[in-house]
Design an enzyme around this catalytic site. Structure first.
Site, PDB file in Angstrom:
ATOM      1  N   LYS A  22       0.794  -1.191   0.108  1.00  9.83           N
ATOM      2  CA  LYS A  22       0.097  -0.123  -0.067  1.00  9.83           C
ATOM      3  C   LYS A  22       0.753   1.356   0.017  1.00  9.83           C
ATOM      4  CE  LYS A  22      -1.615   1.907   3.986  1.00  9.83           C
ATOM      5  NZ  LYS A  22      -1.600   3.290   3.888  1.00  9.83           N
ATOM      6  N   ASN A  23       1.780   1.420   0.909  1.00 13.85           N
ATOM      7  CA  ASN A  23       2.632   2.537   1.299  1.00 13.85           C
ATOM      8  C   ASN A  23       3.448   2.871  -0.061  1.00 13.85           C
ATOM      9  OD1 ASN A  23       1.315   3.208   3.579  1.00 13.85           O
ATOM     10  ND2 ASN A  23       2.786   2.190   4.630  1.00 13.85           N
ATOM     11  N   ARG A  92      -3.972  10.924   4.028  1.00 17.29           N
ATOM     12  CA  ARG A  92      -2.865  11.666   4.189  1.00 17.29           C
ATOM     13  C   ARG A  92      -1.989  11.732   3.063  1.00 17.29           C
ATOM     14  NH1 ARG A  92      -2.554  14.265   8.898  1.00 17.29           N
ATOM     15  NH2 ARG A  92      -0.435  14.597   8.746  1.00 17.29           N
ATOM     16  N   CYS A 116      -6.053   8.784   8.881  1.00 18.23           N
ATOM     17  CA  CYS A 116      -6.434   8.108  10.013  1.00 18.23           C
ATOM     18  C   CYS A 116      -6.761   9.146  11.385  1.00 18.23           C
ATOM     19  CB  CYS A 116      -5.140   7.210  10.766  1.00 18.23           C
ATOM     20  SG  CYS A 116      -5.096   5.863   9.891  1.00 18.23           S
ATOM     21  N   ARG A 121       0.431  14.538  12.711  1.00 13.06           N
ATOM     22  CA  ARG A 121       1.599  14.196  11.791  1.00 13.06           C
ATOM     23  C   ARG A 121       1.712  15.386  10.858  1.00 13.06           C
ATOM     24  NH1 ARG A 121      -0.129   8.374   9.717  1.00 13.06           N
ATOM     25  NH2 ARG A 121      -2.173   9.065   9.977  1.00 13.06           N
ATOM     26  N   PRO A 122       2.307  16.471  11.288  1.00 12.93           N
ATOM     27  CA  PRO A 122       2.544  17.845  10.645  1.00 12.93           C
ATOM     28  C   PRO A 122       3.184  17.456   9.379  1.00 12.93           C
ATOM     29  CG  PRO A 122       3.949  17.610  12.427  1.00 12.93           C
ATOM     30  CD  PRO A 122       3.008  16.680  12.636  1.00 12.93           C
ATOM     31  N   LEU A 125       7.801  19.483   7.569  1.00 16.70           N
ATOM     32  CA  LEU A 125       8.929  18.959   6.878  1.00 16.70           C
ATOM     33  C   LEU A 125       8.576  18.890   5.397  1.00 16.70           C
ATOM     34  CD1 LEU A 125      10.233  15.831   8.913  1.00 16.70           C
ATOM     35  CD2 LEU A 125      10.813  18.062   9.071  1.00 16.70           C
ATOM     36  N   ASP A 305       3.642   0.369  12.073  1.00 18.21           N
ATOM     37  CA  ASP A 305       2.717  -0.139  11.538  1.00 18.21           C
ATOM     38  C   ASP A 305       2.435  -1.410  12.058  1.00 18.21           C
ATOM     39  OD1 ASP A 305       1.906   2.267  10.349  1.00 18.21           O
ATOM     40  OD2 ASP A 305       2.389   1.589   8.357  1.00 18.21           O
ATOM     41  N   ARG A 397      -8.825  -0.242   3.798  1.00 19.03           N
ATOM     42  CA  ARG A 397      -7.660   0.975   3.471  1.00 19.03           C
ATOM     43  C   ARG A 397      -6.437   0.417   3.012  1.00 19.03           C
ATOM     44  NH1 ARG A 397      -6.410   4.778   7.152  1.00 19.03           N
ATOM     45  NH2 ARG A 397      -5.023   5.751   5.426  1.00 19.03           N
TER      46      ARG A 397
END
Length: 421
Positions: A22-23, A92, A116, A121-122, A125, A305, A397
């Protein structure tokens, strides 16, 4: 909404194939925006997040087809440079379109991301990195608006190793003028998969797979084809399902050396692991689960994860174990639901102390996020009686019909649809 109904107590046996990651897919697909022409991604998993990304790219003007796990994306006729809230709020990873749109077209308008319901989780960066590459960035009414006539190379040092920021900056830098150096870059296999694809497109990247990446910008890229790597989190989840049920299973289509941290911990817990090419076999038939502490960390460490799944597994260990999440301090929303099944877990900030119990008891539990869902499935597989896991859209997901794979291994699990839970 669907739910899973699980009748626990079945030992898992047999073999299954692991899907594409997925990622990795969510990073690879936006990279198609970097070139005109048809890009091809083999072994793409059929997941809700993948379809969400495809719909977002369609909105931008990318033509797509998706058959037999082969995703084809044609970014020759981009019609919009905006990623609207209605798409981005669902995931995200949608922010991955920011770098490619900006570097190829000089403009991008991307909604601040959703996903999620845990964390902060800014994305600072991502934005600071793009600013160093010369982007003019402002936030307006919930949108990131980025502009640049052409990005230029720069030295970027991440205070925190970030997979998302590394991917976004890599994609932006490949068409920038000059040399970009990314220090403390993420080394996750999904980022390596992306870097390999960018190289196939014609990008010049050194240091792939390391924390120091150097990119020499080029004027143009071409569409290319690549195989999506196997999903190491799905692999770890299914192996842990075999372990928690005292089963004996084999998974295929994996790269074992990308899973060393999880495999070593499974061995520490008493499982017997055998590796053969692209297969991993686990034998836990005679295992009394031993406590094994974990602390999550960036790759090649134990993945965050897998934290929720390991917490569920340790709930049945013969003794006390600890699970510490050094990546996200508040990723323990699965714990109250595991407690409903009889787990003895105490959480203090980012650390869970788990006192193993002899058995879990089936109950109704509710998914709160993707990996929390997986932990509840694992607990349900071994709990006495019936467990109902509600709101399984979370697990859809990131896992391709996981109930079918677990069923193939002998689990008594059923998806029930069409009711309001």
């Amino acid at each position: 909404m669907d739910k899973f109904v699980i009748n626990g107590g079945k030992k898992l046996t047999g073999s299954v194939e692991i899907s594409g990651a997925k990622n990795a897919s969510l990073a690879l697909m936006p990279a198609a925006l970097l070139a005109s022409g048809k890009s091809t991604f083999n072994s793409t998993p059929k997941l809700n997040d993948v379809y969400t990304m495809m719909k977002l790219l369609n909105h931008i003007g990318v033509e797509s087809s998706f058959e037999n796990h082969i995703m084809k994306l044609d970014a020759s006729k981009i019609t919009s440079f905006e990623a609207p809230y209605e798409h981005v709020k669902k995931m995200r990873a949608s922010v991955y379109v920011l770098g490619p749109l900006l570097t190829r077209f000089g403009y991008a308008k991307v909604s601040l991301p959703g996903g999620c319901a845990w964390g902060p989780r800014p994305i600072n960066l991502h934005l600071e990195g793009l600013k160093k590459l010369g982007a003019d960035i402002e936030l307006d009414a919930g949108y990131i608006i980025a502009k640049a006539s052409r990005l230029h190379g720069a030295k970027i040092n991440f205070d925190i190793s970030s997979v998302g920021a590394t991917g976004n900056i890599m994609m932006a830098a490949v068409l920038a003028k000059g040399t970009t150096v990314i220090n403390n870059a993420a080394m996750e296999p999904e980022i390596t998969n992306l870097a390999d694809y960018l190289t196939k497109m014609g990008a010049k990247i050194d240091g792939i797979g390391t924390s120091l990446i150097t990119i020499e910008g080029v004027d143009e890229l071409k569409a290319a084809e690549i195989n999506t790597i196997a999903d190491r989190i799905e692999a770890g989840t299914i192996l842990t399902a075999g372990a928690i049920t005292n089963g004996r299973i084999t998974i295929g289509n994996v790269t074992p050396n990308l899973m060393d941290a999880v495999l070593l911990k499974l061995e520490d817990s008493g499982c017997i692991i055998n590796l053969s090419g692209e297969k991993i076999s686990l034998n836990a038939e005679n295992n009394e689960i031993k406590p094994a502490d974990v602390m999550t960390s960036i790759f090649p460490g134990f993945p965050t994860d897998m934290q929720a799944q390991w917490t569920a597994y340790m709930a049945l260990a013969t003794g006390t174990s600890t699970v510490t999440d050094s990546i996200y301090i508040d990723r323990f929303k699965h714990v109250p639901e595991l407690q409903r099944l009889g787990a003895d877990i105490d959480v203090n900030e980012n650390r869970a102390v788990i006192k193993g119990v002899k058995k879990l008891q089936g109950a109704k539990v509710m998914s709160t996020d993707l990996r929390a869902s997986a932990s509840l499935l694992l607990a349900g597989l071994v709990a006495e009686g019936t467990t109902e896991v509600l709101r399984v859209y979370h697990i859809d997901r990131g896992y391709q019909r996981i109930e079918e794979k677990l069923g193939q291994l002998g689990a008594a699990i059923e998806r029930v649809a069409g009711e309001e839970f």
